[in-house]
Design an enzyme around this catalytic site. Structure first.
Site, short mmCIF file in Angstrom:
data_model
loop_
_atom_site.label_atom_id
_atom_site.label_comp_id
_atom_site.label_asym_id
_atom_site.label_seq_id
_atom_site.Cartn_x
_atom_site.Cartn_y
_atom_site.Cartn_z
N TRP A 179 55.65 37.19 47.29
CA TRP A 179 56.61 37.39 46.20
C TRP A 179 57.38 38.68 46.50
CZ3 TRP A 179 56.75 41.63 42.75
CH2 TRP A 179 57.86 41.58 41.87
N GLU A 220 56.30 32.54 45.76
CA GLU A 220 56.44 32.65 44.30
C GLU A 220 57.88 32.98 43.93
OE1 GLU A 220 54.01 35.81 42.68
OE2 GLU A 220 54.43 35.24 40.61
N LYS A 222 61.05 33.66 40.98
CA LYS A 222 61.19 34.43 39.74
C LYS A 222 62.63 34.39 39.28
CE LYS A 222 59.93 38.89 37.78
NZ LYS A 222 58.93 39.96 37.83
N ASP A 253 54.71 30.98 38.59
CA ASP A 253 54.13 31.94 37.64
C ASP A 253 54.79 31.61 36.30
OD1 ASP A 253 54.21 34.36 35.97
OD2 ASP A 253 53.41 35.45 37.67
N HIS A 256 57.85 33.39 34.89
CA HIS A 256 59.03 33.54 35.75
C HIS A 256 60.14 32.54 35.51
CE1 HIS A 256 56.85 36.12 39.00
NE2 HIS A 256 56.72 36.59 37.77
N HIS A 280 50.31 31.08 39.07
CA HIS A 280 49.91 32.36 38.49
C HIS A 280 49.91 32.13 36.99
CE1 HIS A 280 50.81 35.67 41.70
NE2 HIS A 280 49.78 34.91 42.00
N ASP A 288 58.80 38.58 30.95
CA ASP A 288 57.67 38.43 31.87
C ASP A 288 56.73 39.61 31.70
OD1 ASP A 288 56.11 37.56 34.05
OD2 ASP A 288 57.28 38.77 35.45
N ASP A 290 53.48 39.88 31.23
CA ASP A 290 52.14 39.85 31.80
C ASP A 290 51.06 40.31 30.83
OD1 ASP A 290 52.45 38.85 34.60
OD2 ASP A 290 53.89 40.48 34.68
N ASP A 320 47.34 36.31 36.67
CA ASP A 320 48.26 37.40 37.01
C ASP A 320 48.77 38.04 35.73
OD1 ASP A 320 50.06 39.15 38.11
OD2 ASP A 320 51.56 37.64 38.62
C1 RNT Z 1 55.68 39.65 39.70
C2 RNT Z 1 54.85 38.54 40.21
C3 RNT Z 1 53.76 38.93 41.15
C4 RNT Z 1 53.02 40.17 40.72
C5 RNT Z 1 51.79 40.47 41.53
C6 RNT Z 1 51.28 41.85 41.29
O1 RNT Z 1 56.54 39.30 38.70
O2 RNT Z 1 54.32 37.82 39.14
O3 RNT Z 1 52.90 37.87 41.31
O4 RNT Z 1 52.66 40.12 39.37
O5 RNT Z 1 52.03 40.23 42.83
ZN ZN Z 2 52.91 36.31 39.61
#
Ligand code: RNT
Ligand code: ZN
Length: 411
Positions: A179, A220, A222, A253, A256, A280, A288, A290, A320
């Protein structure tokens, strides 16, 4: 009759075998992200977190050294039932501080391999394309500066070799996820050039020999990040197309995408065109962000798709998220357990029957059964899973104890 035995009968009436569900859940591996323990800092650069991601909060007890992080991971692992993997980032290399990311090699991860072996788990890996002085103007693999781009290509190649080493040492395949944070805050004049450079960089990384049975490379995508609101180089279309072009694995993810998009809905389409897919699992709150994964509708919908597509062995599941505002170990355990709960909830659903109802356009009964399942004694089956894994339901007490004895001393 025990609560579980009663639950078993109730589910049987709905056409579900709790025993089958429990044994299926036991075999599902969740790759647990190491970066929850130290707010995604890592040990190699001393730089603040960058790349458009952010851990907010300053709860006591952040791990400051590899030893502390390993200790915390072990604590978290002891409270998480089921099969796990350790998901590492390259910035968690253990070096003397003089090794560039382009020069990393297996010896910088020996201690992590020891930890994984001690717990009989595999390791997944991520090159770290952020929080580093060689990220120039927010760009890495798409940089127009050839020196920068090359540095990060070499980092990717180094990580691929380390991934294979992980697979060989642990005996479990390693998922290496790429990513990059590259993008632009404001409307770019050129959307093509950066993507062309990213493509060339990935081609160069993937030109490295590696054993495809041992290492699965995932990519990945985004849609935006903090500071890269207008354009990301690794968009969904780029990453899906690239994965298809090179036969690597796409990674979604669920933080994303645009907020009304559903990753659960995307899973079936990707499964039709890819041998494997990767996820993820996170929780985005308005962006986003997290947040810690909850046992919520979105997580359940994702788990439901995996189960009803019969795709448990085709999906690489990883967590994640990074919350620094609550006890970090509790954050770990809560999030991973919730993903497992969502999977169990899905496994306790008679999907064959529901699919038949859909095909016969019996949407009335479909709704009836789906709604009845929501109040079935799910908690008793989850408790049985914990009992069989010899893990307590109450993970807060041991975590509070650990906080008092260990975490408070990290000032
Ligand atoms: C970032 C991505 C990625 C990170 C990690 C730390 O938006 O989700 O996966 O969160 O690599
Ligand atoms: Zn991620």
């Amino acid at each position: 009759m025990s609560r579980y035995t009663e639950a078993k009968c109730i589910y049987e009436k709905l056409g579900v075998s709790t025993e089958d569900a429990l044994s299926a859940l036991k075999d599902i591996t969740v790759s647990v992200h190491c970066w929850q323990g130290d707010d995604v800092c890592g040990f190699d650069s001393g730089e603040a977190l960058s790349g458009g991601i952010q851990a907010t909060g300053n709860y006591i007890g952040k791990a400051r050294t590899p030893e502390e992080l390993m200790m915390d991971i072990e604590k978290a692992f002891s409270l998480i039932p089921g099969k796990k993997k350790l998901n590492l980032h390259a910035c968690y290399a253990i070096t003397d501080g003089t090794v560039g990311r382009d020069q990393l090699n297996p010896e910088h991860f020996e201690k992590w391999v020891e930890l994984a072996k001690k717990h009989g788990v595999g390791i997944d890996f991520n090159p770290t394309f952020f929080s580093h002085p060689m990220v120039k103007d927010g760009l890495t693999l798409s940089s127009p500066d050839e020196q920068v781009r090359r540095y990060w290509v070499n980092h990717g190649i180094a990580c691929l070799k380390i991934s294979q080493y992980f697979a060989e040492k642990t005996g479990f395949p390693c998922v290496m996820n790429i990513w990059i944070p590259d993008g632009y805050k404001d409307i770019p004049a050129d959307r093509f050039g950066p993507r062309a450079r990213f493509k060339a960089s990935l081609d160069e990384i993937l030109a490295t020999e590696y054993d495809k049975e041992k290492v699965y490379i995932t990519l990945e995508s985004k849609v935006f990040g903090i500071g890269v609101e207008s354009y990301t180089v690794g968009s969904a279309e780029f990453c899906l197309s690239y994965a298809d072009y090179k036969g690597i694995t796409p990674l979604m993810d669920n933080g994303h995408y645009h907020p009304t998009e559903s990753v659960a809905d995307k899973i079936s389409s990707l499964l039709l065109f890819n041998d494997k897919i990767a996820l993820h699992v996170t929780r985005a709150v308005r962006w986003d962000s997290d947040h810690v994964v909850l046992f919520d509708d979105e997580t359940r919908a994702i788990a439901a798709e995996i189960v009803r597509c019969n795709a448990i062995d085709r999906v690489f599941l990883a967590t994640d998220y990074f919350d620094a505002s609550i006890n970090r170990i509790s954050a770990w355990v809560t999030g991973v357990r919730n993903l497992q709960k969502a999977l169990l909830f899905a496994l306790l659903t008679p999907y064959e029957r529901l699919k038949e109802l859909q095909d016969n356009n019996n949407m009335t009964e479909l709704m009836f059964v789906s709604e009845e399942l929501k109040t079935a004694p799910f908690g008793d089956v989850w408790q049985e899973f914990l009992d069989r894994a010899e893990v307590e339901a109450d993970y807060l007490s041991p975590i509070n104890k650990y906080e008092k004895e260990v975490l408070v001393n990290r000032k």
